[in-house]
Design an enzyme around this catalytic site. Structure first.
Site, PDB file in Angstrom:
ATOM      1  N   LEU A 123       4.848  -5.587  -7.930  1.00 56.90           N
ATOM      2  CA  LEU A 123       6.138  -4.995  -7.554  1.00 56.90           C
ATOM      3  C   LEU A 123       6.917  -5.986  -6.693  1.00 56.90           C
ATOM      4  CD1 LEU A 123       6.261  -4.052  -4.323  1.00 56.90           C
ATOM      5  CD2 LEU A 123       4.750  -2.291  -5.148  1.00 56.90           C
ATOM      6  N   ALA A 169       3.931 -18.368  -8.541  1.00 56.27           N
ATOM      7  CA  ALA A 169       4.258 -19.798  -8.538  1.00 56.27           C
ATOM      8  C   ALA A 169       5.297 -20.109  -9.624  1.00 56.27           C
ATOM      9  CB  ALA A 169       2.987 -20.624  -8.751  1.00 56.27           C
ATOM     10  N   GLY A 174       0.810  -1.219   0.000  1.00 51.28           N
ATOM     11  CA  GLY A 174       0.000   0.000   0.000  1.00 51.28           C
ATOM     12  C   GLY A 174       0.841   1.266   0.000  1.00 51.28           C
ATOM     13  N   CYS A 214       5.362 -13.367  -0.334  1.00 50.01           N
ATOM     14  CA  CYS A 214       4.455 -13.818  -1.396  1.00 50.01           C
ATOM     15  C   CYS A 214       4.642 -15.257  -1.869  1.00 50.01           C
ATOM     16  CB  CYS A 214       4.597 -12.910  -2.614  1.00 50.01           C
ATOM     17  SG  CYS A 214       3.732 -11.362  -2.399  1.00 50.01           S
ATOM     18  N   ARG A 274       2.660   2.735  12.792  1.00 50.44           N
ATOM     19  CA  ARG A 274       3.030   2.704  11.374  1.00 50.44           C
ATOM     20  C   ARG A 274       2.730   4.030  10.693  1.00 50.44           C
ATOM     21  NH1 ARG A 274       2.693  -2.661   7.524  1.00 50.44           N
ATOM     22  NH2 ARG A 274       4.915  -2.956   7.789  1.00 50.44           N
TER      23      ARG A 274
HETATM   24  C1  UDX Z   1       7.621 -11.352  -5.524  1.00 51.69           C
HETATM   25  C2  UDX Z   1       7.306 -11.155  -7.019  1.00 51.69           C
HETATM   26  O1  UDX Z   1       8.535 -11.037  -7.749  1.00 51.69           O
HETATM   27  C3  UDX Z   1       6.434  -9.913  -7.193  1.00 51.69           C
HETATM   28  O2  UDX Z   1       6.077  -9.754  -8.555  1.00 51.69           O
HETATM   29  C4  UDX Z   1       5.184 -10.083  -6.337  1.00 51.69           C
HETATM   30  O3  UDX Z   1       4.351  -8.986  -6.432  1.00 51.69           O
HETATM   31  C5  UDX Z   1       5.571 -10.293  -4.895  1.00 51.69           C
HETATM   32  O4  UDX Z   1       6.426 -11.422  -4.785  1.00 51.69           O
HETATM   33  P1  UDX Z   1       9.320 -10.268  -3.792  1.00 51.69           P
HETATM   34  O5  UDX Z   1       8.843 -11.339  -2.860  1.00 51.69           O
HETATM   35  O6  UDX Z   1       9.361  -8.870  -3.301  1.00 51.69           O
HETATM   36  O7  UDX Z   1       8.411 -10.257  -5.101  1.00 51.69           O
HETATM   37  O8  UDX Z   1      10.817 -10.625  -4.265  1.00 51.69           O
HETATM   38  P2  UDX Z   1      11.468 -11.458  -5.460  1.00 51.69           P
HETATM   39  O9  UDX Z   1      12.449 -10.584  -6.123  1.00 51.69           O
HETATM   40  O10 UDX Z   1      10.479 -12.133  -6.306  1.00 51.69           O
HETATM   41  O11 UDX Z   1      12.317 -12.549  -4.666  1.00 51.69           O
HETATM   42  C6  UDX Z   1      11.695 -13.585  -3.897  1.00 51.69           C
HETATM   43  C7  UDX Z   1      12.739 -14.486  -3.278  1.00 51.69           C
HETATM   44  O12 UDX Z   1      13.381 -15.287  -4.272  1.00 51.69           O
HETATM   45  C8  UDX Z   1      13.865 -13.734  -2.561  1.00 51.69           C
HETATM   46  O13 UDX Z   1      14.172 -14.379  -1.346  1.00 51.69           O
HETATM   47  C9  UDX Z   1      15.019 -13.816  -3.530  1.00 51.69           C
HETATM   48  O14 UDX Z   1      16.262 -13.737  -2.887  1.00 51.69           O
HETATM   49  C10 UDX Z   1      14.785 -15.190  -4.143  1.00 51.69           C
HETATM   50  N1  UDX Z   1      15.391 -15.351  -5.478  1.00 51.69           N
HETATM   51  C11 UDX Z   1      14.952 -14.590  -6.521  1.00 51.69           C
HETATM   52  C12 UDX Z   1      16.395 -16.293  -5.658  1.00 51.69           C
HETATM   53  O15 UDX Z   1      16.794 -16.990  -4.731  1.00 51.69           O
HETATM   54  N2  UDX Z   1      16.926 -16.435  -6.909  1.00 51.69           N
HETATM   55  C13 UDX Z   1      16.513 -15.694  -7.981  1.00 51.69           C
HETATM   56  O16 UDX Z   1      17.042 -15.908  -9.090  1.00 51.69           O
HETATM   57  C14 UDX Z   1      15.504 -14.732  -7.775  1.00 51.69           C
HETATM   58  P1  ADP Z   2       1.781  -6.090   2.548  1.00 57.71           P
HETATM   59  O1  ADP Z   2       3.144  -6.632   2.300  1.00 57.71           O
HETATM   60  O2  ADP Z   2       0.693  -6.908   1.915  1.00 57.71           O
HETATM   61  O3  ADP Z   2       1.666  -4.633   2.242  1.00 57.71           O
HETATM   62  P2  ADP Z   2       1.929  -5.446   5.402  1.00 57.71           P
HETATM   63  O4  ADP Z   2       1.809  -6.364   6.585  1.00 57.71           O
HETATM   64  O5  ADP Z   2       3.235  -4.765   5.161  1.00 57.71           O
HETATM   65  O6  ADP Z   2       1.498  -6.301   4.128  1.00 57.71           O
HETATM   66  O7  ADP Z   2       0.829  -4.291   5.487  1.00 57.71           O
HETATM   67  C1  ADP Z   2      -0.512  -4.495   5.727  1.00 57.71           C
HETATM   68  C2  ADP Z   2      -1.039  -3.345   6.605  1.00 57.71           C
HETATM   69  O8  ADP Z   2      -2.462  -3.454   6.672  1.00 57.71           O
HETATM   70  C3  ADP Z   2      -0.534  -3.347   8.053  1.00 57.71           C
HETATM   71  O9  ADP Z   2       0.104  -2.112   8.336  1.00 57.71           O
HETATM   72  C4  ADP Z   2      -1.821  -3.522   8.903  1.00 57.71           C
HETATM   73  O10 ADP Z   2      -1.797  -2.784  10.117  1.00 57.71           O
HETATM   74  C5  ADP Z   2      -2.895  -2.989   7.959  1.00 57.71           C
HETATM   75  N1  ADP Z   2      -4.240  -3.481   8.258  1.00 57.71           N
HETATM   76  C6  ADP Z   2      -4.638  -4.762   8.467  1.00 57.71           C
HETATM   77  N2  ADP Z   2      -5.959  -4.823   8.689  1.00 57.71           N
HETATM   78  C7  ADP Z   2      -6.436  -3.549   8.606  1.00 57.71           C
HETATM   79  C8  ADP Z   2      -7.738  -2.941   8.732  1.00 57.71           C
HETATM   80  N3  ADP Z   2      -8.817  -3.694   8.965  1.00 57.71           N
HETATM   81  N4  ADP Z   2      -7.829  -1.603   8.583  1.00 57.71           N
HETATM   82  C9  ADP Z   2      -6.728  -0.851   8.327  1.00 57.71           C
HETATM   83  N5  ADP Z   2      -5.493  -1.360   8.187  1.00 57.71           N
HETATM   84  C10 ADP Z   2      -5.338  -2.681   8.333  1.00 57.71           C
END
Ligand code: UDX
Ligand code: ADP
Length: 471
Positions: free
Chosen positions: A168, A226, A22, A277, A47
């Site tokens: 992202l 995945a 967000g 993720c 936060r």
């Molecule tokens: C991922 C997806 O890339 C993004 O599109 C989605 O919205 C959220 O999940 P993120 O989890 O931020 O993003 O990081 P990413 O760069 O995908 O890396 C995930 C993990 O895989 C990390 O721990 C990274 O170190 C590892 N990784 C990635 C490897 O070990 N080897 C690689 O070649 C690439």
């Molecule tokens: P993401 O990586 O998906 O952004 P985070 O845990 O970093 O996840 O952020 C999610 C945010 O949503 C937290 O700061 C949490 O406090 C907030 N949150 C969760 N439930 C609610 C709610 N019902 N109303 C407002 N904020 C919320």
């Protein structure tokens, strides 16, 4: 090209959830759309206070500049949830959706409690018409649940629901948001879809704005993660075979990555993928497949997670085996705790599991990460060492209290250590004074490079006993 430009011009956006998704996403919308008032709300006062301070709650290169530029103009952070929702034309739901830890689907299904609470809040306080946008990663058909809750609103408000999954990656969020490969918008009502298309069209070329039905959009997000995770697990599986045969996994990666059908990205062998993720989304996919009576499909995807767990265990086993079958009472420098570089996020970081397993071998850990606070690390280790009742036995508490030290830099962590374990690929680790570090360590000075980050030949020349992943 979309034929019917929207008659709905969005002027006020509310985003519920000021987290890793967000926060950066809304900062970018505010920067690119000066005519839109963007307000990010969260129930977590601390936060919000941090978003309003000079020390933002998340570390992301380039983010501070954007927030400083827009905050106080068209970007606001507040805990005033009700008022902000009521005032907005468009409401993003961007709250966390962790894997369920209890009840039906525990360990697999997503916990939708927070999303549901948001939908109920929107239904309760809205007036007029609102476009509700799912930004959190959600299991397929969640939009239906959101729609059902909204349709029970008694305020007379009406709603459209869109799915707009976030692609992202942390550490590169700003770049990814400025120049996304694509933006996916799923929905049923063309007018609502177009309203969101027009927001992104302020900076994203229209051919990159893909519109689909709701379910395709939701499923595409899970599938993308995945597939990406599967590539990492595939190369990690091959890294085990490389170690057994004398092949070099980085050479294998380069060789296969030059095949244009395969491509070079996401082929970096590592100690294991982490982040909020990958594992969550795959387990979600597994749960969905089981739910829809497809056990073979579920097992196929689950193996990606199994392989990742194996990779983390293999790393620790290799350390213990190499260090004469015991790490008990040995100081081990842990370089990096975040799940990847350029983020302070530690969710599902491989480092948590590697540290836990080393602690259970009674090693003494000296941990350093440039962006992760000691209290975050302590909380993560405590959580992963608890039993199923959420309790920590005396032995584990003693290990956490006595066998973990948090250090201010890599050299301090390595001082008097038997080994360095590189768990995050922070750039600063590449340029250390390795001669001084070697002299401060116990001999033989071991390096276990879980990211194949350091210069292998150079470290061997300097007298380290070096092990990477996959050679
Ligand atoms: C991922 C997806 O890339 C993004 O599109 C989605 O919205 C959220 O999940 P993120 O989890 O931020 O993003 O990081 P990413 O760069 O995908 O890396 C995930 C993990 O895989 C990390 O721990 C990274 O170190 C590892 N990784 C990635 C490897 O070990 N080897 C690689 O070649 C690439
Ligand atoms: P993401 O990586 O998906 O952004 P985070 O845990 O970093 O996840 O952020 C999610 C945010 O949503 C937290 O700061 C949490 O406090 C907030 N949150 C969760 N439930 C609610 C709610 N019902 N109303 C407002 N904020 C919320």
């Amino acid at each position: 090209m979309l034929k019917n430009p929207s008659p709905i011009a969005v002027k006020k956006i509310c985003c519920i959830g000021a987290g890793y998704v967000g926060g950066p996403t809304m900062a970018m919308i505010a920067k690119q759309c000066p005519h839109i008032q963007v307000t990010v709300v969260d129930i977590n006062q601390q936060r919000i206070d941090e978003w309003n301070s000079e020390e933002l709650p998340i570390y992301e290169p380039g983010l501070h500049e954007i927030v400083s530029e827009c905050r106080g103009k068209n970007l606001t952070f507040t805990t005033d949830v009700d008022e902000t929702i009521r005032d907005a034309d468009m409401v993003f739901i961007s709250v966390n959706t962790p894997t369920k830890t209890f009840g039906v689907g525990a360990g697999r299904a997503a916990n939708l409690e927070f999303v549901e609470k948001c939908a109920r809040k929107i239904a309760e306080v809205s007036i007029g018409h609102k476009i509700v946008v799912e930004k959190s990663t959600l299991p397929v058909r969640t939009a239906e649940a959101v729609k059902t809750i909204l349709s029970n609103s008694t305020t007379g408000a009406s709603f459209d629901v869109l799915s707009n999954p976030e692609f992202l990656a942390e550490g590169t969020a700003v770049e990814d948001l400025i120049s996304p490969d694509r933006v996916l918008i799923g929905g049923e009502n063309e007018t609502a879809i177009n309203a969101l298309v027009e927001v992104y069209a302020n900076w994203v070329p229209r051919e990159r704005l893909l519109t689909t039905n709701l379910w395709s959009s939701e499923l595409s997000k899970l599938t993308a993660n995945a597939f990406l995770a599967q590539r990492v697990s595939s190369i990690n599986a091959i890294s085990a075979l490389c170690e057994a045969t004398g092949a070099d996994v980085d050479e294998v990666s380069t060789a296969i990555g030059t095949d244009s059908r395969i491509g070079p990205k996401f082929l970096k062998a590592s100690v294991g993928f982490g982040g909020s993720c990958f594992q969550k989304d795959i387990l979600n996919l597994v749960y969905l497949c089981e739910y829809f009576g497809l056990p073979e499909v579920a097992q196929y995807w689950e193996q990606v997670v199994t392989m990742n767990d194996h990779q983390k265990q293999r790393f620790v086993n290799r350390m213990v085996r190499t260090m004469f079958n015991t790490v008990s009472d040995k100081r081990i420098a842990i370089w990096g705790f975040a799940f990847k570089k350029d983020t302070n996020d530690i969710r599902e970081s491989a480092a948590i599991y590697v540290c836990r397993d080393l602690l259970m071998e009674k090693a003494k850990l000296a941990i350093y990460d440039p962006q992760v606070k000691p209290e975050q690390m302590r909380a993560a280790l405590e959580s992963v060492m608890q039993d199923e009742n959420g309790e920590l036995n005396a032995m584990k508490r003693e290990l956490l209290d006595n066998n973990v030290q948090y250090c201010d830099n890599g050299a301090a962590a390595a001082d008097d250590a038997h080994a360095i374990a590189v768990l995050t690929e922070w750039d600063e680790f590449k340029d250390c004074d390795f001669e001084a570090i070697r002299d401060s360590m116990k001999q033989p000075a071991f390096v276990f490079d879980g990211r194949n980050l350091l210069k292998h030949a150079d470290l061997c020349d300097k007298g380290f006993t070096y092990f990477g992943i996959g050679f």
